[in-house]
Design a protein around this motif. Sequence first.
Motif, PDB file in Angstrom:
ATOM      1  N   GLN A  67       0.826  -1.204   0.000  1.00 54.54           N
ATOM      2  CA  GLN A  67       0.000   0.000   0.000  1.00 54.54           C
ATOM      3  C   GLN A  67       0.865   1.261   0.000  1.00 54.54           C
ATOM      4  OE1 GLN A  67      -2.546  -0.543   3.445  1.00 54.54           O
ATOM      5  NE2 GLN A  67      -4.204  -1.336   2.187  1.00 54.54           N
ATOM      6  N   PHE A  68       1.979   1.200   0.718  1.00 54.34           N
ATOM      7  CA  PHE A  68       2.885   2.354   0.766  1.00 54.34           C
ATOM      8  C   PHE A  68       3.597   2.550  -0.572  1.00 54.34           C
ATOM      9  CE2 PHE A  68       7.293   3.816   1.410  1.00 54.34           C
ATOM     10  CZ  PHE A  68       7.048   5.099   1.881  1.00 54.34           C
ATOM     11  N   VAL A 105       2.840   1.423  -3.624  1.00 52.11           N
ATOM     12  CA  VAL A 105       2.039   1.635  -4.827  1.00 52.11           C
ATOM     13  C   VAL A 105       1.756   3.117  -5.067  1.00 52.11           C
ATOM     14  CG1 VAL A 105      -0.301   1.531  -3.832  1.00 52.11           C
ATOM     15  CG2 VAL A 105       0.134   0.583  -6.117  1.00 52.11           C
ATOM     16  N   SER A 106       1.898   3.943  -4.025  1.00 42.37           N
ATOM     17  CA  SER A 106       1.682   5.382  -4.174  1.00 42.37           C
ATOM     18  C   SER A 106       2.949   6.106  -4.624  1.00 42.37           C
ATOM     19  CB  SER A 106       1.199   5.981  -2.843  1.00 42.37           C
ATOM     20  OG  SER A 106       2.197   5.828  -1.830  1.00 42.37           O
ATOM     21  N   LYS A 107       4.053   5.390  -4.722  1.00 43.00           N
ATOM     22  CA  LYS A 107       5.328   5.978  -5.129  1.00 43.00           C
ATOM     23  C   LYS A 107       5.579   5.696  -6.614  1.00 43.00           C
ATOM     24  CE  LYS A 107       5.910   7.015  -0.816  1.00 43.00           C
ATOM     25  NZ  LYS A 107       5.743   8.411  -0.334  1.00 43.00           N
ATOM     26  N   THR A 108       5.721   6.752  -7.382  1.00 44.42           N
ATOM     27  CA  THR A 108       5.888   6.606  -8.826  1.00 44.42           C
ATOM     28  C   THR A 108       7.084   5.733  -9.184  1.00 44.42           C
ATOM     29  OG1 THR A 108       4.928   8.816  -9.133  1.00 44.42           O
ATOM     30  CG2 THR A 108       6.131   7.860 -10.993  1.00 44.42           C
ATOM     31  N   VAL A 114       6.339   1.781  -8.852  1.00 48.25           N
ATOM     32  CA  VAL A 114       5.336   1.102  -9.668  1.00 48.25           C
ATOM     33  C   VAL A 114       5.944   0.184 -10.731  1.00 48.25           C
ATOM     34  CG1 VAL A 114       3.456   1.441 -11.331  1.00 48.25           C
ATOM     35  CG2 VAL A 114       3.553   2.822  -9.245  1.00 48.25           C
ATOM     36  N   PHE A 121      -2.537  -4.803  -6.122  1.00 50.02           N
ATOM     37  CA  PHE A 121      -2.987  -3.405  -6.100  1.00 50.02           C
ATOM     38  C   PHE A 121      -3.132  -2.849  -7.518  1.00 50.02           C
ATOM     39  CE2 PHE A 121      -0.726  -4.020  -2.060  1.00 50.02           C
ATOM     40  CZ  PHE A 121      -1.674  -3.576  -1.161  1.00 50.02           C
ATOM     41  N   LEU A 122      -2.131  -3.067  -8.345  1.00 50.77           N
ATOM     42  CA  LEU A 122      -2.096  -2.447  -9.667  1.00 50.77           C
ATOM     43  C   LEU A 122      -3.184  -2.969 -10.591  1.00 50.77           C
ATOM     44  CD1 LEU A 122       1.778  -2.430 -10.244  1.00 50.77           C
ATOM     45  CD2 LEU A 122       0.325  -0.529  -9.512  1.00 50.77           C
TER      46      LEU A 122
END
Length: 244
Positions: free
Chosen positions: A184-185, A187-190, A193, A205-206
């Motif tokens: 979760q942490f 997946v928010s970081k470009t 990914v 997540f993706l």
Amino acid sequence: MKNLVKWEMKQTLTSKLFIGLAIVFILGSVAFTLTPLLTGSHTGYELFLQGLGNTNSLIVLLVGIFAGIHVTGAMEGRRIQAAVMAGNSRFQVVFAKLISFAVSVAVFSIGSLTASSAIAFVGCGFSGLTGGFFREVIVRIILYVCIEVAFAGICFFISLLMKNVGASIAVNLISMLVLNGIGQFLVSKTWAVPILKFTSLGQTFLLVGDGSLANLIQASITAVTGVLFILLISYMKLRKEELK
């Protein structure tokens, strides 16, 4: 090999543990989907996507129980040792055990996703779909099930390392919660990914937000390689195990 797999599948799919967890997955998914349906305004497609995430949450919380009893319990009860002593190779034993585990997780996931998807589209219609139903829903469900199987394989391997069922379940749960939190942490970081696309954890997540053809292909490759990797390291572990 064939007879061993058939025996393992029969023992697993007719067990009270499997049947009980399958019911819990379906009921849990129904509850998770009905709540937003009754309390807010959502499109059927939005609820469908939420159902994917809800299924992953159920996997995180419950698959460790199944893996602990299914794998560590078999070691504790000397069923794996007995299968080897009966003349089956250690690879055949691991393969049969992993197949029955993978099929079980797939059934749990399919039951959960079928229930949530039916409620979503019956309750809110097919509004919100950005592409064709087959690719956006059917193909995505199939691949998400495969990704969950690969992700759950982590618990399969952990359970092979443990000597006690209770400890196995606890370590599995903690591991899944920690990994899910890390996912979760990240997946928010470009920057993270592109890396997450190659992991079953990342694709849980993706794949919810990215149903593009490119990511569907990537998810399928990730799922297959993930399961094969678990098979390899599990066999390497059992090969070195001193079976008494």
